[in-house]
Design an enzyme around this catalytic site. Structure first.
Site, PDB file in Angstrom:
ATOM      1  N   ASN A   1       1.031  -0.955   0.020  1.00  0.00           N
ATOM      2  CA  ASN A   1      -0.001   0.065  -0.257  1.00  0.00           C
ATOM      3  C   ASN A   1       0.911   1.061   0.025  1.00  0.00           C
ATOM      4  O   ASN A   1       2.285   1.224   0.363  1.00  0.00           O
ATOM      5  CB  ASN A   1      -1.123   0.028   1.198  1.00  0.00           C
ATOM      6  CG  ASN A   1      -0.382   0.073   2.487  1.00  0.00           C
ATOM      7  OD1 ASN A   1       0.878   1.337   2.581  1.00  0.00           O
ATOM      8  ND2 ASN A   1      -0.392  -0.767   3.658  1.00  0.00           N
TER       9      ASN A   1
ATOM     10  N   HIS B   1      -8.541  -0.175   2.772  1.00  0.00           N
ATOM     11  CA  HIS B   1      -9.829  -0.985   3.807  1.00  0.00           C
ATOM     12  C   HIS B   1     -10.299  -0.115   4.189  1.00  0.00           C
ATOM     13  O   HIS B   1      -9.955   1.212   4.271  1.00  0.00           O
ATOM     14  CB  HIS B   1      -9.404  -1.814   4.470  1.00  0.00           C
ATOM     15  CG  HIS B   1      -8.007  -3.154   4.840  1.00  0.00           C
ATOM     16  ND1 HIS B   1      -6.908  -2.905   4.944  1.00  0.00           N
ATOM     17  CD2 HIS B   1      -8.515  -3.898   4.029  1.00  0.00           C
ATOM     18  CE1 HIS B   1      -6.566  -4.021   4.831  1.00  0.00           C
ATOM     19  NE2 HIS B   1      -6.860  -4.328   3.819  1.00  0.00           N
TER      20      HIS B   1
ATOM     21  N   ASP C   1     -12.142   0.107   6.382  1.00  0.00           N
ATOM     22  CA  ASP C   1     -11.622   0.824   8.114  1.00  0.00           C
ATOM     23  C   ASP C   1     -10.388   2.250   8.202  1.00  0.00           C
ATOM     24  O   ASP C   1     -10.577   2.564   9.734  1.00  0.00           O
ATOM     25  CB  ASP C   1     -11.111  -0.303   8.869  1.00  0.00           C
ATOM     26  CG  ASP C   1      -9.895  -0.848   8.658  1.00  0.00           C
ATOM     27  OD1 ASP C   1      -8.934  -0.367   7.882  1.00  0.00           O
ATOM     28  OD2 ASP C   1      -9.074  -1.679   9.158  1.00  0.00           O
TER      29      ASP C   1
ATOM     30  N   CYS D   1      -6.985  -1.970  12.996  1.00  0.00           N
ATOM     31  CA  CYS D   1      -7.393  -2.978  12.586  1.00  0.00           C
ATOM     32  C   CYS D   1      -5.770  -3.792  13.248  1.00  0.00           C
ATOM     33  O   CYS D   1      -5.341  -4.491  13.132  1.00  0.00           O
ATOM     34  CB  CYS D   1      -6.757  -2.098  10.908  1.00  0.00           C
ATOM     35  SG  CYS D   1      -5.435  -1.705  10.522  1.00  0.00           S
TER      36      CYS D   1
HETATM   37  N1  ARG Z   1       0.346  -3.194   5.323  1.00  0.00           N
HETATM   38  C1  ARG Z   1      -0.760  -3.701   6.285  1.00  0.00           C
HETATM   39  C2  ARG Z   1      -1.728  -4.320   4.620  1.00  0.00           C
HETATM   40  O1  ARG Z   1      -1.377  -3.159   3.924  1.00  0.00           O
HETATM   41  C3  ARG Z   1      -1.502  -3.490   6.592  1.00  0.00           C
HETATM   42  C4  ARG Z   1      -2.711  -3.275   6.790  1.00  0.00           C
HETATM   43  C5  ARG Z   1      -4.002  -2.222   7.774  1.00  0.00           C
HETATM   44  N2  ARG Z   1      -5.261  -3.181   7.689  1.00  0.00           N
HETATM   45  C6  ARG Z   1      -6.363  -2.281   8.179  1.00  0.00           C
HETATM   46  N3  ARG Z   1      -7.729  -2.764   7.832  1.00  0.00           N
HETATM   47  N4  ARG Z   1      -6.580  -1.129   7.018  1.00  0.00           N
HETATM   48  O2  ARG Z   1      -2.258  -5.060   4.092  1.00  0.00           O
END
Ligand code: ARG
Length: 290
Positions: free
Chosen positions: A22, A175, A177, A271
């Site tokens: 991400n 995401h 969230d 998260c």
């Molecule tokens: N580095 C993780 C990813 O990119 C971060 C996940 C954060 N999770 C969330 N539900 N916002 O998957």
């Protein structure tokens, strides 16, 4: 379960930022010293939840799976039922077996009831993309960057609840969230630019204006929408003063935790946790009644 809010968290012992899936992740900015900061941050978050009256169950760290610290992505959980996630990126797919084992352990201990697999051919990244709205009794489900749209009817069927799909429009808010947080009492903290115009319209159609609290660019970039709400308390990453003032004017109390080491991976308070005790009706949690 004993009536306290129950959360799952993961020991951050093997956390790092070593790949990029991400736009927030910058492996070049990771230094080994940050691991100590991450441990302190995760400990402070756990303490804030416990201080708010919650119980926290811990998953052990696993080498080579740094993003295991984000258990919101492990599964969708409601009424003791666990719908296991399937991750889009190979970097996180190794987490699936670890979380499966963790849920089996929780089932042995009576903290969850039933473990269900997603059908083949689709991705879904758990409670990060399927948020239970306790006031409206619906799941809000993000799709696009990570979770497949085809997973939405599966969630509806597994839990027997309405699922409102919301298409995510930005790879920075990948995401649900990161940009959407229902609050106790029916209010909603959210970041409109993260959604397609159709999704924004769906939110406005279901949440009256008086209940919508729009996060600013700064609030969203500080990962403050990625928050854990327990009653009047909202536990979040370090927050802009304006946001704290707006939430406090609406009767909420913001509890800030320095989560910078995790923001470096694109995640924060919500998260880093997974709520285990949500029920769709006051009597639905048969486990609690046992
Ligand atoms: N580095 C993780 C990813 O990119 C971060 C996940 C954060 N999770 C969330 N539900 N916002 O998957």
């Amino acid at each position: 379960m004993d009536g306290r809010p129950h959360f799952l968290m993961t020991d951050p012992g093997h956390y790092d930022v070593s790949y990029q899936i991400n736009p927030w992740m910058k492996p070049q900015d990771w230094t080994p010293q940050r691991l100590a900061q991450a441990k302190a941050s995760a400990g402070a978050l756990k303490a804030a939840l416990e201080d708010a009256g919650a119980a926290v169950e811990m998953v052990e760290a696993a080498a080579g799976l740094p993003d295991l610290v984000f258990p919101a992505n492990a599964a969708v959980v409601l009424d003791g039922r666990v719908l296991l996630a399937r991750f889009r990126y190979p970097e996180r797919q190794g987490e699936e077996a670890v979380f499966r084992a963790a849920f089996k352990d929780l089932r042995r201990r009576g903290l969850v009831d039933k473990i269900v697999d997603l059908p083949p051919g689709m991705f879904h990244e758990g409670a990060g993309d399927a948020i239970w709205d306790a006031d409206r009794k619906v799941f809000w489900a993000g799709f696009g960057p990570r979770s497949s749209r085809q997973a939405l009817p599966v969630i509806a069927q597994v839990f027997g609840r309405e699922v409102v799909g919301l298409e995510l429009a930005s790879d920075r808010f990948y995401h649900l969230d990161t940009c959407f947080c229902p609050l106790a009492g029916g209010k909603l903290l959210y970041y409109p630019p993260a959604f397609t115009p159709a999704a924004q319209a769906d939110i406005r159609a279901r949440v009256p204006q008086a209940q919508r609290i729009e996060a600013s660019d700064a609030d969203a970039a500080a990962f403050c929408v990625n928050a854990v709400n327990i009653g009047a308390r909202i536990v979040m990453a370090r927050a802009p003063d304006a946001l704290k003032a707006r939430l406090s004017a609406r009767g909420y109390h913001v509890i800030e935790v320095d989560l910078d080491p995790f923001i470096l991976s694109g995640g924060a308070a919500y998260c880093m946790t997974l709520r285990l005790d949500r029920t769709s009706t006051p009597t639905a949690n048969l486990l609690a009644a046992e």
